[in-house]
Design an enzyme around this catalytic site. Sequence first.
Site, PDB file in Angstrom:
ATOM      1  N   SER A 189       0.809  -1.227   0.000  1.00 38.07           N
ATOM      2  CA  SER A 189       0.000   0.000   0.000  1.00 38.07           C
ATOM      3  C   SER A 189       0.838   1.271   0.000  1.00 38.07           C
ATOM      4  CB  SER A 189      -0.929   0.010   1.220  1.00 38.07           C
ATOM      5  OG  SER A 189      -0.157  -0.044   2.404  1.00 38.07           O
ATOM      6  N   TYR A 237      16.400  -4.967  13.481  1.00 39.56           N
ATOM      7  CA  TYR A 237      16.148  -4.829  12.038  1.00 39.56           C
ATOM      8  C   TYR A 237      17.249  -5.530  11.229  1.00 39.56           C
ATOM      9  CZ  TYR A 237      15.069  -2.296   7.665  1.00 39.56           C
ATOM     10  OH  TYR A 237      14.749  -1.953   6.374  1.00 39.56           O
TER      11      TYR A 237
HETATM   12  P1  NAP Z   1       6.837   1.899   4.304  1.00 42.89           P
HETATM   13  O1  NAP Z   1       6.742   3.029   3.345  1.00 42.89           O
HETATM   14  O2  NAP Z   1       6.856   2.155   5.769  1.00 42.89           O
HETATM   15  O3  NAP Z   1       5.653   0.845   3.949  1.00 42.89           O
HETATM   16  C1  NAP Z   1       5.577  -0.349   4.684  1.00 42.89           C
HETATM   17  C2  NAP Z   1       4.465  -1.198   4.105  1.00 42.89           C
HETATM   18  O4  NAP Z   1       4.443  -2.447   4.827  1.00 42.89           O
HETATM   19  C3  NAP Z   1       3.088  -0.581   4.248  1.00 42.89           C
HETATM   20  O5  NAP Z   1       2.300  -0.958   3.149  1.00 42.89           O
HETATM   21  C4  NAP Z   1       2.566  -1.240   5.524  1.00 42.89           C
HETATM   22  O6  NAP Z   1       1.147  -1.277   5.637  1.00 42.89           O
HETATM   23  C5  NAP Z   1       3.124  -2.640   5.355  1.00 42.89           C
HETATM   24  N1  NAP Z   1       3.210  -3.407   6.591  1.00 42.89           N
HETATM   25  C6  NAP Z   1       3.887  -3.097   7.731  1.00 42.89           C
HETATM   26  N2  NAP Z   1       3.703  -4.053   8.662  1.00 42.89           N
HETATM   27  C7  NAP Z   1       2.892  -4.993   8.091  1.00 42.89           C
HETATM   28  C8  NAP Z   1       2.312  -6.213   8.543  1.00 42.89           C
HETATM   29  N3  NAP Z   1       2.539  -6.685   9.786  1.00 42.89           N
HETATM   30  N4  NAP Z   1       1.518  -6.907   7.694  1.00 42.89           N
HETATM   31  C9  NAP Z   1       1.286  -6.447   6.441  1.00 42.89           C
HETATM   32  N5  NAP Z   1       1.781  -5.301   5.954  1.00 42.89           N
HETATM   33  C10 NAP Z   1       2.584  -4.578   6.776  1.00 42.89           C
HETATM   34  O7  NAP Z   1       8.157   1.011   4.034  1.00 42.89           O
HETATM   35  P2  NAP Z   1       9.210   1.094   2.829  1.00 42.89           P
HETATM   36  O8  NAP Z   1      10.213   2.119   3.168  1.00 42.89           O
HETATM   37  O9  NAP Z   1       8.537   1.104   1.520  1.00 42.89           O
HETATM   38  O10 NAP Z   1       9.931  -0.327   3.030  1.00 42.89           O
HETATM   39  C11 NAP Z   1       9.500  -1.474   2.302  1.00 42.89           C
HETATM   40  C12 NAP Z   1      10.506  -2.594   2.574  1.00 42.89           C
HETATM   41  O11 NAP Z   1      11.801  -2.175   2.149  1.00 42.89           O
HETATM   42  C13 NAP Z   1      10.634  -2.941   4.057  1.00 42.89           C
HETATM   43  O12 NAP Z   1      10.820  -4.332   4.202  1.00 42.89           O
HETATM   44  C14 NAP Z   1      11.875  -2.191   4.473  1.00 42.89           C
HETATM   45  O13 NAP Z   1      12.503  -2.807   5.581  1.00 42.89           O
HETATM   46  C15 NAP Z   1      12.711  -2.287   3.220  1.00 42.89           C
HETATM   47  N6  NAP Z   1      13.734  -1.252   3.102  1.00 42.89           N
HETATM   48  C16 NAP Z   1      13.386   0.065   3.072  1.00 42.89           C
HETATM   49  C17 NAP Z   1      14.409   1.019   2.973  1.00 42.89           C
HETATM   50  C18 NAP Z   1      14.122   2.494   2.906  1.00 42.89           C
HETATM   51  O14 NAP Z   1      15.087   3.262   2.926  1.00 42.89           O
HETATM   52  N7  NAP Z   1      12.892   2.935   2.824  1.00 42.89           N
HETATM   53  C19 NAP Z   1      15.737   0.609   2.919  1.00 42.89           C
HETATM   54  C20 NAP Z   1      16.026  -0.750   2.945  1.00 42.89           C
HETATM   55  C21 NAP Z   1      15.020  -1.664   3.038  1.00 42.89           C
HETATM   56  P3  NAP Z   1       0.359  -0.121   6.520  1.00 42.89           P
HETATM   57  O15 NAP Z   1       0.703   1.177   5.910  1.00 42.89           O
HETATM   58  O16 NAP Z   1      -1.080  -0.481   6.388  1.00 42.89           O
HETATM   59  O17 NAP Z   1       0.920  -0.267   7.907  1.00 42.89           O
END
Ligand code: NAP
Length: 248
Positions: free
Chosen positions: A15, A156
């Site tokens: 989402s 993490y």
């Molecule tokens: P984000 O914008 O915070 O979005 C997180 C998404 O995961 C949202 O859709 C959220 O849904 C969903 N979510 C969280 N907990 C959940 C659960 N228990 N069950 C189902 N859905 C869940 O995160 P992002 O930055 O795009 O990160 C996406 C992935 O990339 C993550 O695994 C993160 O660790 C990884 N990552 C991100 C970065 C970065 O710099 N952003 C860097 C390295 C890795 P709701 O909104 O409904 O809670």
Amino acid sequence: MGDSKSPVALVTGGSRGIGRATVLALARDGFDVAFCYRSDDAAARALEKETADWGVRVVGNRVDVTDPEAVRAWISATEQELGDIDAVVTAAGITRDNPLVLMEDEQWRQVVATNLDGVYHVCRAVVFGMMKRRTGAIVNISSVAGVYGHATQTNYSASKAGIIGFSRALAKETGRSGIRVNTVAPGFIETDMVAAMNEKARKEALSSIPLRRMGTPEEVADLVAYLVSDRAAYVTGAVLQIDGGITI
Ligand code: NAP
């Protein structure tokens, strides 16, 4: 489109952020996409609306990946509604940062339950079907924190390192069944997760990135779209970093 059926992709955490960009990239590539999220119904409905006239089905469900029963029910309902699952992308993830001396058990558990158990629950539920059909592509989203470790992120970093070991083991187990399993390890990407950083931390991060900027969710989604496509037919067990060079 005649009688030909669209391939089906499953995206967790679809989402917002990287998951959302992945849903859009895969829908653009002709996949019907089932995505899940934890709580933000408005974001999910907006994404369904954005793709409503793209000629593919994009369906969001509120499913907590920490709950194995809920994941199984979602996957089986998706197979009924959209058909066999061809591609899986696990992007659901959270942070609960704290130095280890201050780490609360709940912070540890929530992060491991979401980031690592969540990947296990989803892959466990889809892989038998993929093995029977002798085809499938899985991309699990780790992080450079899982490769190198980040201070204040023992929970993490452990969960994201776990994803790498899990994905390599699964790639070895299922390669002969025609399944590819890869890991993407992003650096700093402009999403809500990174927007929570304070100005000082952001400046420090930027100065250590050779490309001098954060990545976009779309850039990560492009890599994921490549990995699930036939263009990556000989790529499995890989850990692909997309980080602007921060780890050089
Ligand atoms: P984000 O914008 O915070 O979005 C997180 C998404 O995961 C949202 O859709 C959220 O849904 C969903 N979510 C969280 N907990 C959940 C659960 N228990 N069950 C189902 N859905 C869940 O995160 P992002 O930055 O795009 O990160 C996406 C992935 O990339 C993550 O695994 C993160 O660790 C990884 N990552 C991100 C970065 C970065 O710099 N952003 C860097 C390295 C890795 P709701 O909104 O409904 O809670």
